[in-house]
Design an enzyme around this catalytic site. Structure first.
Site, PDB file in Angstrom:
ATOM      1  N   ASP A 270       0.874  -1.180   0.000  1.00 16.60           N
ATOM      2  CA  ASP A 270       0.000   0.000   0.000  1.00 16.60           C
ATOM      3  C   ASP A 270       0.908   1.226   0.000  1.00 16.60           C
ATOM      4  OD1 ASP A 270      -2.247   1.940   0.807  1.00 16.60           O
ATOM      5  OD2 ASP A 270      -3.305   0.024   0.832  1.00 16.60           O
ATOM      6  N   HIS A 324      -3.151   4.060  -3.589  1.00 20.70           N
ATOM      7  CA  HIS A 324      -2.565   3.175  -2.570  1.00 20.70           C
ATOM      8  C   HIS A 324      -1.168   2.689  -2.961  1.00 20.70           C
ATOM      9  CE1 HIS A 324      -6.109   3.005   0.024  1.00 20.70           C
ATOM     10  NE2 HIS A 324      -6.829   2.987  -1.075  1.00 20.70           N
ATOM     11  N   GLU A 395     -10.384   4.249  -4.354  1.00 21.57           N
ATOM     12  CA  GLU A 395      -9.990   5.449  -3.610  1.00 21.57           C
ATOM     13  C   GLU A 395      -8.947   6.294  -4.339  1.00 21.57           C
ATOM     14  OE1 GLU A 395     -11.114   4.343   0.946  1.00 21.57           O
ATOM     15  OE2 GLU A 395      -9.093   3.792   0.319  1.00 21.57           O
TER      16      GLU A 395
END
Length: 627
Positions: A270, A324, A395
Site C-alpha cells: 500500500d 494506494h 480510492e
C-alpha cells in the site's frame, strides 16, 4: 518488649513460610492425582443441549466434552454441514492408533499424506497439556482403549491439486464401529483433495479428549454429506500498514483451515510500505519496507503458498493501483526513470488521499507500465499457481493527479482535458493496460481479475474499462448500496465485503484525530454471522443471484493491528463468516451460538489466540447466557 514482639513475629513468619513451602511441595506432588478424582458434575443431552447435573444425578451423565460431541444432530461441528447425523456413543482410543488408508491419484497422494499428519496433530492438541508438538498421554488405560484403532479410509477420485473457483470441495463421511468394538472406521469419499481435506477437518471435530480417562474419544457412528454454498470464502489481511510475520500468517491459515475458509487475500502493499522483496526489482522493498527485517522473501511466499494449499487455502495476491502506492516507488527518479508515483508522503494529506501517507501512480510516466509488468511477472511466479489476482483499484483522489503539474500538463497536451470525467477515462485506460500486462505475464493461463468497488464501477462508468466477463467486483460499501443491484443487473460477478458487517477493524478509537474510527461501531460475531449476500441481493433485486455471487470475504485492515493482535482481531469472528459462506444457514446466530463458543475453544487448542466471547460458565451451561 517491642524487641521481643519483633522476634516473636519473625519466628511466626518463618514457621508460616516453612509450612507453606512444605504444603506447596505436597500439592505439586498430588495435583495430578487430585484432578483425576471423580468430577462433582456430569452432563446429559436434553432437548438438544447439554445440561449440567450433580454427578449423583444418574448413570447416564457424561463429561462435558462427550456431551458436546454427541448432543444434537451435528454435535459441535463448525461450519454446519449440509447434512449430518451424529451418534450418541463414543469409543476411546489413543492418537497413535489413528491410521490412514488412502486411495488417490499420484498427484494428490502426497498432499493427502500431509493433511493426515495435520489431522493427527489436531488430535494431539485436544490434550489439555499439549505443548510443542507433544501431549503427555499417561493413562492408565484399559486394554480396549489401548487396542482400539481408528482407521481413516480416504478415496480421492480426481487429480486436481490446486484450488480454483470451479473446484468441487464436496465430500461424504461415514463413521462406523465394528461389532466387537475394536475398530472405528471413518470412510471419506471426495472428488478432489480439497473435499477430502475438509472431511478430515470434520472428522477431527468428531473427536475430543475424555478428561477422566486421559484418552481420545470418537463418535461410534456418524453420517455427513457436505459441500459449500459459496465457492469463494475469504479473509483479507493487510500487511502494509503494519507488518505481520509469516508465523502469524501461518496461524491465520491454520484457523481458516479449521473453519473451512479457502482464500487468504493478501493485501501485501500500500502507500505505507512495500514489504515484498522482488528479485527483479529489489529497490521496491529496499525503499518501501519498514526495516530490513520486515520483508517477505520470495522463498517465504512460496513456502506459505504450499503451507496454505495443504490446508485447503489459496493465496490471492493484490497489488493495489493506481492509488494506494507510495513508499517503495521513490527510487526510480534517481535511476533516470522519472517519478513513478506522485503525492508520496505529501501534505496536507487530507487534500490528496483518504489517509496518510498519500501516493498514486504517475499517469504521465509510461515507465509505470514496465515496472508493473515486472511486478506482475514475479508475483505470478512466487504465488504460483495463481488463478485469481486482485488489482485493487479504489480510492483514487483526482485532486492528487490534477494538482500535479506533470500530469495536468500531460492531460492537456494530449487533448484529454482536465475535468473529472477526463481523469476517470484515463484511470480506465490505466486499468485496461494493467489487464493486458497481467495477461502477458500469465503466458496464456487464465487468471481471474478482481477490482474493488470505486468511482469507476458506478453507473455510467462501469463499462469504461471492462465488461462483465473481465473482472469480479468486490463490494466494500454497505449492504443497501444500490450499486450492488445495478452491477448484478449488468451480469457482473460479485464478492461481498460490505464494511457494515465484514470489516473486522471497525469499532476502535480513531488513529487520526479523536473519537472512533471511520467504520465504527464494532462488528460483533452476530453481525458477521447474519450478513447474507443472497439476502442482500434479494432485497435489492428480488433474486438471490446465486450464479453471480461467488462468495464473500471479511477484511482486517491493519492501521491498528499487527503481529501481536491479528489473532484476536480476526478470530473467532471470521469463523462466523465461515459458517455463513459454507452453510448459508436460514437461521440466525442464536441457533449457532453453542457451537460457535465451542469452536472458539477449538481454535485456541489449535494455537490461535482467539478472543474470548463469553465466560467459561456459559460454555458449561448452554443457553443460559441470554437476554
Amino acid at each position: 518488649m517491642r524487641f521481643l514482639a519483633v522476634i516473636t513475629a519473625v519466628v511466626v513468619v518463618v514457621l508460616v513460610v516453612v509450612n507453606l513451602a512444605s504444603h506447596h511441595a505436597h500439592a505439586t506432588a498430588t495435583t495430578a492425582n487430585f484432578f483425576k478424582m471423580p468430577a462433582p458434575w456430569g452432563w446429559r443431552c436434553e432437548d438438544g443441549r447439554c445440561v449440567k447435573h450433580a454427578a449423583a444425578g444418574g448413570s447416564d451423565l457424561v463429561p462435558l466434552n462427550q456431551c458436546k460431541l454427541t448432543c444434537g444432530g451435528a454435535g459441535v461441528l463448525w461450519p454446519l454441514p449440509a447434512s449430518a447425523s451424529v451418534g450418541r456413543r463414543v469409543s476411546l482410543f489413543l492418537p497413535q492408533n489413528a491410521a490412514l488408508r488412502p486411495t488417490c491419484p499420484a498427484q494428490v497422494c502426497p498432499l493427502l499424506q500431509e493433511a493426515f499428519v495435520l489431522f493427527r496433530d489436531a488430535l494431539q492438541r485436544y490434550h489439555p497439556d499439549y505443548t510443542s508438538g507433544e501431549a503427555p498421554w499417561a493413562g492408565p488405560w484399559d486394554a480396549a482403549t489401548e487396542a482400539h484403532a481408528l482407521v481413516v479410509a480416504v478415496t480421492v477420485e480426481g487429480a486436481q491439486a490446486h484450488l480454483t473457483l470451479d473446484t468441487d470441495e464436496s465430500y461424504s463421511l461415514s463413521v462406523n464401529t465394528s461389532a466387537d468394538g475394536a475398530v472405528t472406521t471413518a470412510t471419506i469419499v471426495a472428488p478432489t483433495f480439497f473435499g477430502a481435506r475438509h472431511a478430515l477437518e470434520t472428522l477431527a471435530q468428531l473427536v475430543d479428549y475424555h478428561e477422566t480417562r486421559d484418552a481420545l474419544m470418537v463418535v461410534q457412528t456418524a453420517a455427513v454429506t457436505d459441500a459449500p454454498e459459496f465457492a469463494y470464502r475469504g479473509l483479507l489481511v493487510d500487511t502494509s500498514r503494519n507488518f505481520v510475520t509469516v508465523a502469524a500468517l501461518r496461524r491465520t491459515v491454520d484457523a481458516m483451515a479449521a473453519s473451512k475458509l479457502n482464500t487468504l487475500h493478501w493485501h501485501i502493499t500500500d502507500s505505507h510500505s512495500f514489504p515484498l522483496a522482488l528479485h527483479s526489482l529489489p529497490n521496491m522493498a529496499y525503499y518501501g519496507a519498514y526495516s530490513a527485517r520486515q520483508v517477505y522473501t520470495p522463498a517465504q511466499v512460496r513456502d506459505l503458498v504450499q503451507y496454505a494449499r495443504v490446508r485447503g487455502v489459496r493465496l490471492l495476491p493484490e497489488l493495489d493501483a493506481p492509488a494506494h502506492v507510495g513508499n517503495g516507488w521513490q527510487w526510480a527518479e534517481k535511476e533516470g526513470l522519472g517519478r513513478l508515483a506522485v503525492c508520496v508522503n505529501q501534505e496536507p494529506w487530507q487534500e490528496l488521499c483518504v489517509e496518510p501517507p498519500c501516493g498514486q501512480l504517475n499517469l504521465a510516466n509510461p515507465a509505470i507500465y514496465d515496472i508493473i509488468g515486472q511486478i506482475y511477472e514475479e508475483m505470478l511466479d512466487i504465488f504460483a499457481p495463481v488463478d485469481i489476482f486482485h488489482y485493487g483499484g479504489d480510492e483514487v483522489n483526482l485532486n492528487c493527479w490534477n494538482s500535479t503539474q506533470e500530469i495536468n500538463s500531460w492531460m492537456t497536451a494530449n487533448g484529454h482535458g482536465v475535468d473529472e470525467e477526463a481523469y476517470y477515462r484515463q484511470w480506465a485506460v490505466f486499468q485496461e493496460k494493467a489487464l493486458q500486462l497481467m495477461q502477458k505475464a500469465a503466458k496464456g493461463r487464465k487468471v481471474e481479475g478482481v477490482l474493488w468497488t470505486s468511482e469507476l464501477t458506478k453507473p455510467g462508468r462501469l463499462n469504461l474499462s471492462h465488461n462483465s466477463s473481465q473482472y469480479i467486483i468486490q463490494i466494500w460499501s454497505t449492504q443497501d448500496d444500490p450499486v450492488i443491484g445495478e452491477m448484478l443487473a449488468m451480469g457482473h460477478r460479485l464478492i461481498f465485503s460490505n464494511h457494515d458487517a465484514w470489516y473486522l477493524d471497525c469499532g476502535m478509537g480513531a488513529w487520526v484525530g479523536d473519537g472512533n474510527n471511520w467504520c465504527s461501531p464494532y462488528k460483533g460475531w452476530q453481525t458477521v454471522y447474519d450478513n447474507s449476500p443472497h439476502a442482500i441481493a434479494t432485497s435489492l433485486t428480488g433474486s438471490p443471484n446465486t450464479e453471480l455471487i461467488l462468495g464473500g470475504e471479511a477484511a482486517l485492515w491493519t492501521e491498528q493491528a499487527d503481529t501481536n493482535t491479528v489473532d484476536a482481531k480476526v478470530w473467532p469472528r471470521a469463523a462466523a463468516l465461515a459458517e455463513r459462506l459454507w452453510s448459508n444457514p436460514s437461521t440466525s446466530w442464536q441457533e449457532a451460538e453453542t457451537r460457535f463458543i465451542h469452536h472458539r475453544q477449538r481454535l485456541v487448542q489449535r494455537g490461535v489466540q482467539a478472543e474470548r466471547i463469553q465466560p467459561q460458565w456459559c460454555h458449561q451451561n448452554e443457553e443460559l447466557c441470554y437476554l
